[in-house]
Design an enzyme around this catalytic site. Structure first.
Site, PDB file in Angstrom:
ATOM      1  N   SER A   1      11.099  10.425   7.974  1.00 25.42           N
ATOM      2  CA  SER A   1      10.259  11.520   7.448  1.00 25.42           C
ATOM      3  C   SER A   1      10.947  12.834   7.779  1.00 25.42           C
ATOM      4  O   SER A   1      11.635  12.933   8.809  1.00 25.42           O
ATOM      5  CB  SER A   1       8.894  11.481   8.135  1.00 25.42           C
ATOM      6  OG  SER A   1       8.202  12.689   7.912  1.00 25.42           O
TER       7      SER A   1
ATOM      8  N   ARG B   1       0.841  -1.208   0.000  1.00 24.36           N
ATOM      9  CA  ARG B   1       0.000   0.000   0.000  1.00 24.36           C
ATOM     10  C   ARG B   1       0.869   1.249   0.000  1.00 24.36           C
ATOM     11  O   ARG B   1       2.011   1.208   0.477  1.00 24.36           O
ATOM     12  CB  ARG B   1      -0.814  -0.028   1.289  1.00 24.36           C
ATOM     13  CG  ARG B   1      -2.066   0.763   1.218  1.00 24.36           C
ATOM     14  CD  ARG B   1      -2.870   0.606   2.456  1.00 24.36           C
ATOM     15  NE  ARG B   1      -2.574   1.663   3.408  1.00 24.36           N
ATOM     16  CZ  ARG B   1      -3.149   1.756   4.604  1.00 24.36           C
ATOM     17  NH1 ARG B   1      -3.989   0.850   4.991  1.00 24.36           N
ATOM     18  NH2 ARG B   1      -2.846   2.755   5.388  1.00 24.36           N
TER      19      ARG B   1
ATOM     20  N   ALA C   1       8.939  12.052  16.901  1.00 22.22           N
ATOM     21  CA  ALA C   1       9.943  11.403  17.753  1.00 22.22           C
ATOM     22  C   ALA C   1      10.324  10.038  17.190  1.00 22.22           C
ATOM     23  O   ALA C   1      11.502   9.656  17.164  1.00 22.22           O
ATOM     24  CB  ALA C   1       9.408  11.264  19.181  1.00 22.22           C
TER      25      ALA C   1
ATOM     26  N   TYR D   1       4.800  10.864  16.317  1.00 23.54           N
ATOM     27  CA  TYR D   1       5.283  10.533  14.964  1.00 23.54           C
ATOM     28  C   TYR D   1       6.690  11.110  14.736  1.00 23.54           C
ATOM     29  O   TYR D   1       7.599  10.398  14.283  1.00 23.54           O
ATOM     30  CB  TYR D   1       4.291  11.098  13.939  1.00 23.54           C
ATOM     31  CG  TYR D   1       4.605  10.749  12.500  1.00 23.54           C
ATOM     32  CD1 TYR D   1       4.263   9.512  11.974  1.00 23.54           C
ATOM     33  CD2 TYR D   1       5.243  11.660  11.666  1.00 23.54           C
ATOM     34  CE1 TYR D   1       4.535   9.185  10.655  1.00 23.54           C
ATOM     35  CE2 TYR D   1       5.515  11.351  10.343  1.00 23.54           C
ATOM     36  CZ  TYR D   1       5.164  10.115   9.838  1.00 23.54           C
ATOM     37  OH  TYR D   1       5.453   9.799   8.534  1.00 23.54           O
TER      38      TYR D   1
END
Ligand code: NAD
Length: 246
Positions: free
Chosen positions: A143, A16, A158, A156
Site C-alpha cells: 500500500s 472479496r 509498518a 498497517y
C-alpha cells in the site's frame, strides 16, 4: 489483453474487494484461479455463482494465512491436484487502526501477522515449487500507506513497508531461478476495507488524490496481471503504485 491460459494463479483473499477483482480479471484472461478466503463461505459461493461460466475455473479454499499448518496443508492439497502453479498474489490484508499511543498489543500483532506474516508464510510455502519449475511470479499487495504513513496506521503502514522489504529481499534470492517478486501499492480503492471511513473524511481524501476519485479493484487487478505476466520477465524487486497520483 494478457493471456494466462494454462496457468494456475493463487490469490489470497481472492473472493472479496481487490482480491475479487484480481480473481475475476485472471479468469477472464484464461487462468485457473485458486482463491483463498478467511471466513465467509456464503460470499465465496455467491461470487462463484455470479461468475457464471468463468466460475468453472475457480477453486476456493478457506484458511487463515497466519496458520502455518493450514498453509502447509493448502499447498499439499493443490500441489497434488494441479500439474503446476505459476503465480502467487499475496493480497489478504486487514486494518485495525488507532493512534499509536492507544494501540493494543493485540492489534499491533494481528495486523503484522496477517499482512506481513501471511506474505511470508505463503511465499515460503510456494518457493520450492517455483524453483523446481524454474518459473514463478509473486505479486505482493502492499500500500502507499507503507511509504506515506497515515495517522492511526502504525501497524498497517509498518506491515505494508515490510511487504516491500520482503519483495526486494526475496527477488534477490530467487532471481536466478526464473522467479520474479514484485509489489503493487494501491492508494484508496473502493472496498469493504475502507467502508468504515466517515463520509466527510472520504471527501477530504478524494480531494487529495490528483485523479479526484478512489480506484476500482479492476484497476489494481490490471497492474497485478502485468507484473504476473510472462511479458514482465525483466521486472523484479520493484513496486508499482496504483494510487491515482497520490
Ligand atoms: P477487504 O477487506 O475487502 O478484503 C480482504 C481480504 O483478505 C478478504 O478476502 C479476507 O478474506 C482476506 N483476509 C483477511 N484476513 C485474513 C486472514 N487472516 N487469512 C486469510 N485471508 C484473510 O480488503 P481489500 O481492500 O480488498 O484489500 C486487499 C488488499 O489490498 C489488502 O492487503 C489491503 O491492505 C490492500 N490495500 C487496500 C487498499 C484499499 O484502499 N482498499 C489500499 C491499499 C492496499
Amino acid at each position: 489483453m494478457m493471456n494466462f491460459e494454462n496457468q494456475r494463479v493463487i490469490v489470497t483473499g481472492g473472493t472479496r474487494g481487490i482480491g475479487r477483482g484480481i480473481t475475476q480479471e485472471f479468469l477472464k484472461a484464461g487462468a485457473t484461479v485458486i482463491a483463498t478466503y478467511a471466513g465467509n463461505d456464503k460470499a465465496a459461493e455467491d461470487f462463484r455463482t455470479e461468475l457464471g461460466d468463468l466460475g468453472e475455473r475457480l477453486d476456493t479454499y478457506k484458511f487463515d494465512v497466519t496458520d502455518t499448518k493450514a498453509v502447509q496443508d493448502f499447498y499439499k492439497t493443490i500441489e497434488d491436484k494441479y500439474p503446476s502453479i505459476e503465480v502467487l498474489v499475496n493480497n489478504s490484508g486487514i486494518r485495525k487502526d488507532s493512534m499509536m499511543a492507544m494501540m493494543s498489543d493485540e492489534d499491533w500483532k494481528r495486523v503484522m501477522d496477517v499482512n506481513l506474516g501471511g506474505t511470508f508464510y505463503m511465499s515460503r510455502g510456494i518457493i520450492r515449487h517455483f524453483m523446481g519449475n524454474k518459473y514463478g511470479r509473486i505479486v505482493n499487495m502492499s500500500s502507499i500507506g507503507g511509504s506515506l504513513g497515515l495517522a492511526g496506521q502504525a501497524n498497517y503502514a509498518a506491515s505494508k513497508a515490510g511487504q516491500v522489504a520482503i519483495t526486494k529481499t526475496l527477488s534477490k534470492e530467487v532471481g536466478k531461478k526464473g522467479i520474479t517478486v514484485n509489489a503493487v501499492c494501491p492508494g484508496f480503492i473502493d472496498t469493504e476495507l475502507i467502508d468504515d471511513l466517515p463520509e466527510e473524511q472520504v471527501k477530504e481524501y478524494k480531494k487529495t488524490v490528483p485523479l479526484k476519485r478512489f480506484g476500482k479493484p479492476s484497476e489494481v487487478a490490471h497492474a497485478v496481471m502485468f507484473l504476473a505476466s510472462k511479458e514482465a520477465s525483466y521486472i523484479t524487486g520493484t513496486t508499482l503504485e496504483v494510487a491515482g497520483g497520490l
